[in-house]
Write an enzyme that holds these catalytic residues in place. Structure first.
Site, PDB file in Angstrom:
ATOM      1  N   LYS A 279     -38.565  29.841 -34.850  1.00 59.26           N
ATOM      2  CA  LYS A 279     -37.551  29.485 -35.865  1.00 59.26           C
ATOM      3  C   LYS A 279     -37.914  28.116 -36.426  1.00 59.26           C
ATOM      4  O   LYS A 279     -38.037  27.149 -35.679  1.00 59.26           O
ATOM      5  CB  LYS A 279     -36.162  29.452 -35.210  1.00 59.26           C
ATOM      6  CG  LYS A 279     -35.071  28.802 -36.082  1.00 59.26           C
ATOM      7  CD  LYS A 279     -33.693  28.851 -35.424  1.00 59.26           C
ATOM      8  CE  LYS A 279     -32.674  28.036 -36.213  1.00 59.26           C
ATOM      9  NZ  LYS A 279     -31.322  28.016 -35.602  1.00 59.26           N
ATOM     10  N   LYS A 291     -21.712  21.919 -40.691  1.00 60.64           N
ATOM     11  CA  LYS A 291     -21.512  21.432 -39.325  1.00 60.64           C
ATOM     12  C   LYS A 291     -20.741  20.115 -39.367  1.00 60.64           C
ATOM     13  O   LYS A 291     -20.807  19.394 -40.364  1.00 60.64           O
ATOM     14  CB  LYS A 291     -22.884  21.151 -38.680  1.00 60.64           C
ATOM     15  CG  LYS A 291     -23.642  22.372 -38.232  1.00 60.64           C
ATOM     16  CD  LYS A 291     -24.913  21.959 -37.504  1.00 60.64           C
ATOM     17  CE  LYS A 291     -25.732  23.165 -37.079  1.00 60.64           C
ATOM     18  NZ  LYS A 291     -25.045  24.050 -36.125  1.00 60.64           N
ATOM     19  N   ASP A 302     -34.199  21.631 -35.207  1.00 59.35           N
ATOM     20  CA  ASP A 302     -33.993  23.069 -35.362  1.00 59.35           C
ATOM     21  C   ASP A 302     -35.281  23.802 -35.775  1.00 59.35           C
ATOM     22  O   ASP A 302     -35.302  25.014 -35.915  1.00 59.35           O
ATOM     23  CB  ASP A 302     -32.863  23.331 -36.369  1.00 59.35           C
ATOM     24  CG  ASP A 302     -32.049  24.569 -36.016  1.00 59.35           C
ATOM     25  OD1 ASP A 302     -32.062  24.976 -34.838  1.00 59.35           O
ATOM     26  OD2 ASP A 302     -31.417  25.154 -36.927  1.00 59.35           O
ATOM     27  N   ASP A 361     -23.987  29.118 -40.998  1.00 55.31           N
ATOM     28  CA  ASP A 361     -24.607  28.320 -39.940  1.00 55.31           C
ATOM     29  C   ASP A 361     -25.335  29.207 -38.913  1.00 55.31           C
ATOM     30  O   ASP A 361     -26.077  28.707 -38.080  1.00 55.31           O
ATOM     31  CB  ASP A 361     -23.533  27.468 -39.249  1.00 55.31           C
ATOM     32  CG  ASP A 361     -24.117  26.347 -38.425  1.00 55.31           C
ATOM     33  OD1 ASP A 361     -25.326  26.074 -38.568  1.00 55.31           O
ATOM     34  OD2 ASP A 361     -23.365  25.731 -37.640  1.00 55.31           O
ATOM     35  N   ARG A 365     -30.960  33.437 -37.027  1.00 53.69           N
ATOM     36  CA  ARG A 365     -31.145  34.884 -36.835  1.00 53.69           C
ATOM     37  C   ARG A 365     -31.524  35.556 -38.156  1.00 53.69           C
ATOM     38  O   ARG A 365     -32.182  36.590 -38.159  1.00 53.69           O
ATOM     39  CB  ARG A 365     -29.898  35.495 -36.185  1.00 53.69           C
ATOM     40  CG  ARG A 365     -28.658  35.450 -37.010  1.00 53.69           C
ATOM     41  CD  ARG A 365     -27.392  35.687 -36.193  1.00 53.69           C
ATOM     42  NE  ARG A 365     -26.992  34.488 -35.447  1.00 53.69           N
ATOM     43  CZ  ARG A 365     -25.935  34.418 -34.651  1.00 53.69           C
ATOM     44  NH1 ARG A 365     -25.165  35.481 -34.472  1.00 53.69           N
ATOM     45  NH2 ARG A 365     -25.621  33.307 -34.024  1.00 53.69           N
TER      46      ARG A 365
HETATM   47  N1  BES Z   1     -29.256  25.558 -34.805  1.00 54.16           N
HETATM   48  C1  BES Z   1     -27.988  26.027 -34.392  1.00 54.16           C
HETATM   49  C2  BES Z   1     -27.882  26.155 -32.885  1.00 54.16           C
HETATM   50  C3  BES Z   1     -27.893  24.867 -32.109  1.00 54.16           C
HETATM   51  C4  BES Z   1     -26.733  24.170 -31.893  1.00 54.16           C
HETATM   52  C5  BES Z   1     -29.068  24.399 -31.566  1.00 54.16           C
HETATM   53  C6  BES Z   1     -26.748  23.005 -31.172  1.00 54.16           C
HETATM   54  C7  BES Z   1     -29.090  23.226 -30.834  1.00 54.16           C
HETATM   55  C8  BES Z   1     -27.935  22.538 -30.640  1.00 54.16           C
HETATM   56  C9  BES Z   1     -27.692  27.401 -35.002  1.00 54.16           C
HETATM   57  O1  BES Z   1     -28.243  27.630 -36.244  1.00 54.16           O
HETATM   58  C10 BES Z   1     -26.210  27.486 -35.162  1.00 54.16           C
HETATM   59  O2  BES Z   1     -25.677  26.684 -35.851  1.00 54.16           O
HETATM   60  N2  BES Z   1     -25.616  28.455 -34.508  1.00 54.16           N
HETATM   61  C11 BES Z   1     -24.201  28.623 -34.558  1.00 54.16           C
HETATM   62  C12 BES Z   1     -23.899  30.096 -34.595  1.00 54.16           C
HETATM   63  C13 BES Z   1     -22.459  30.428 -34.878  1.00 54.16           C
HETATM   64  C14 BES Z   1     -22.076  29.983 -36.256  1.00 54.16           C
HETATM   65  C15 BES Z   1     -22.269  31.917 -34.742  1.00 54.16           C
HETATM   66  C16 BES Z   1     -23.593  27.967 -33.335  1.00 54.16           C
HETATM   67  O3  BES Z   1     -24.188  28.026 -32.262  1.00 54.16           O
HETATM   68  O4  BES Z   1     -22.540  27.365 -33.460  1.00 54.16           O
HETATM   69 ZN    ZN Z   2     -30.007  26.538 -36.672  1.00 58.68          ZN
HETATM   70 ZN    ZN Z   3     -27.014  26.898 -37.831  1.00 61.29          ZN
END
Ligand code: BES
Ligand code: ZN
Ligand code: ZN
Length: 514
Positions: A279, A291, A302, A361, A365
């Site tokens: 990714k 965020k 990321d 966010d 995926r």
């Molecule tokens: N890059 C983030 C995941 C992440 C969060 C990695 C904190 C490292 C530290 C990912 O893209 C994300 O934001 N995922 C969301 C998914 C949700 C919206 C279903 C998450 O984990 O909040």
């Molecule tokens: Zn992310």
């Molecule tokens: Zn994200």
């Protein structure tokens, strides 16, 4: 990488020096030179000699130890003792390192020993140090590899953006004291730890520097150095190929996306084909589902999956693994703007499945969906993706283990075993069909969030990816959490960890043997 090797003949005085002498130069400076010296520890001539002991072991150097009070040192795990030898020996300082009880021993303790010794040398501003790598009950090759990995990893400092580099001391020479022939292990350790440092160093670049374009340039440079095949796909070609999920995530960004494919041993069609996928979100603001600002700076990490893929390609090719390997990633920012994708948008991914974007966010995926489906067409024996995919992973495992998800037990077991060996430990999660069902969309085939409350968030994210792997054996490593270190430990500093390189290379090595 330019690798310079020079060989010293045996029988050199005053030390009986032998074997390997390796020197590396990288874009981030001079790295540690490792020399194997077949000499008894008591004859070492150096600034520092470091020795590790288990609780059952006798203390070395009885003469020197006379000055030590009993309560000053016990070989409990991680406990250290230092002593000035007052000119009584060829080394000026002695460092003792405790390995704990024999029955609790783990090879990682020797990485910590190597790291501690390297840090001690840096603290004393000593350009070189010697480590006794003969540890009772541990195979010489394993011990040598672990000690060297720890030392090389601990010698890396995230100082590329500091202007006063002279404030940070670089230890240049490690003398490995052992009579065994460990030249192969030393070379492996150097390749692996340097590849990990390469990932750490590049991953430290913030989003204004490490743009998607820059990621592609670094990949191209690596391809040139390692003689890998390289292709980069831009926006136009993605449009033609209908990689709409990557394009949708990219929509809000002022910078174009890129899909990079590297291939090692491409022309050797008789070798089994594997693929690693990363990714590459160079900055994850969340997009329209923005965020919170607290901690958002860490979203420069990321892109860890993509950068780790580069480290894996580099190490696999230097180790000359007997496989064909595709290393690939899509890179883009995830930004909010007037042109950004919006919650509720419906897109058709590369494999034709329709996706309801309920949360912008959950972008990792989306980009992985297109890349996985694209790579699955090549029908590799197995594919492994690495992604900082979900915050929920950190809630589950903290920063100590990587989340593993797989549709194949043998592949999962190979990864778990490699995790134990490299101490980049994993924990496998289930992927039952009920989790796939949680992703069913109301208006499209699937939605990009499993549930509104975030139930089993890491698993539903993995199940989403599972919709795009076709018939391929596949494993997903959720490296959110382990991508960066917040508390310095044994051999890693605060900052990008580079974790995943040693784990995946060890896995590929074990798969290649079958
Ligand atoms: N890059 C983030 C995941 C992440 C969060 C990695 C904190 C490292 C530290 C990912 O893209 C994300 O934001 N995922 C969301 C998914 C949700 C919206 C279903 C998450 O984990 O909040
Ligand atoms: Zn992310
Ligand atoms: Zn994200």
């Amino acid at each position: 990488m330019s690798l310079r090797q020079s060989w010293k003949g045996p029988g050199l005085k005053p030390l009986e020096e032998s074997l390997l002498n390796l020197r590396w130069f990288f874009r981030y400076g001079v790295c540690m030179r490792i020399t194997v010296r077949a000499v008894d520890p008591e004859y070492v001539k150096d600034e520092i000699l470091a020795v590790a002991l288990m609780e059952e072991d006798k203390l070395p150097f009885p003469e020197l130890m006379k000055s030590m009070r009993k309560d000053e040192f016990e070989p409990k795990l991680g406990m250290t003792y230092t002593l000035d030898t007052q000119g009584k020996t060829g080394f000026r300082k002695l460092l003792l390192f405790g390995l704990g009880k024999k029955e609790d021993f783990n090879l990682d303790f020797l990485r910590r020993f190597g790291g501690t010794a390297a840090r001690y040398a840096a603290q004393l501003k000593s350009a070189s140090f010697s480590i006794s790598a003969e540890v009772k009950g541990v195979a010489a090759e394993d011990a040598a590899q672990a000690v060297c990995e720890g030392a090389v990893l601990a010698n890396y400092k995230p100082i590329k953006f500091k202007t006063k580099k002279e404030d940070y001391f670089d230890v240049q020479e490690l003398n490995l004291v052992t009579k065994a022939d460990v030249s192969g292990a030393v070379k492996r350790a150097s390749i692996l730890a340097e590849a990990q440092n390469y990932v750490r160093d590049f991953n430290e670049d913030p989003a204004n520097i490490a743009t998607p374009q820059k990621l592609a340039e670094v990949a191209k440079q690596l391809a040139k150095e390692r003689k890998l095949a390289f292709t980069a796909m831009g926006k136009e070609e993605m449009r033609k190929k209908k990689m709409n999920a990557i394009l949708a995530v990219n929509q809000g960004s002022a910078l174009p996306p890129v899909l990079v494919v590297l291939e090692y041993n491409r022309e050797k069609k008789n070798l089994p084909l594997y693929a690693v996928i990363g990714k590459g979100i160079t900055f994850d603001s969340g997009g329209i589902s923005l965020k919170p600002s607290k901690g958002m700076q860490d979203m420069k990490y990321d892109k860890t999956g993509a950068v780790t893929v580069l480290g894996i390609m580099r190490a696999a090719s230097e180790l000359q693994l007997p496989i064909r390997l595709i290393g690939t990633f899509a890179a883009t920012e995830n930004m909010p703007s007037g042109s950004a994708q919006k919650p509720g948008d419906i897109i058709t991914a590369y494999n034709g499945k329709t996706i309801e974007v309920l949360n912008t966010d959950a972008e990792g995926r989306l980009i992985l969906a297109d890349v996985l489906a694209y790579v699955a067409e090549r029908k590799p024996e197995a594919m492994i993706d690495l992604a900082t995919l979900t915050g929920a992973m950190i809630i589950c495992l903290g920063k100590h283990r990587i989340g593993l998800f797989s549709n194949d037990d043998k592949l999962a077991d190979a990864i778990s075993r490699s995790g134990d060996r490299t101490f980049e430990r994993v924990w496998r999660f289930p992927l039952d069909k009920e989790y796939y069902e949680m992703n069913k969309g109301d208006f499209a085939d699937i939605k990009n969030t499993g549930s509104e409350t975030g139930d089993a968030g890491s698993i539903t994210a993995a199940a989403f990816l599972g919709e795009f792997v076709g018939e391929c054996k596949w494993a997903h490593l959720d490296i959110a959490g382990v991508d960066n270190i917040t508390d310095r430990h044994g051999y890693l500093e605060k900052g990008a960890s580079g974790m995943g390189v040693r784990l995946v290379v060890e896995t590929l090595k074990s798969l290649a043997k079958k």
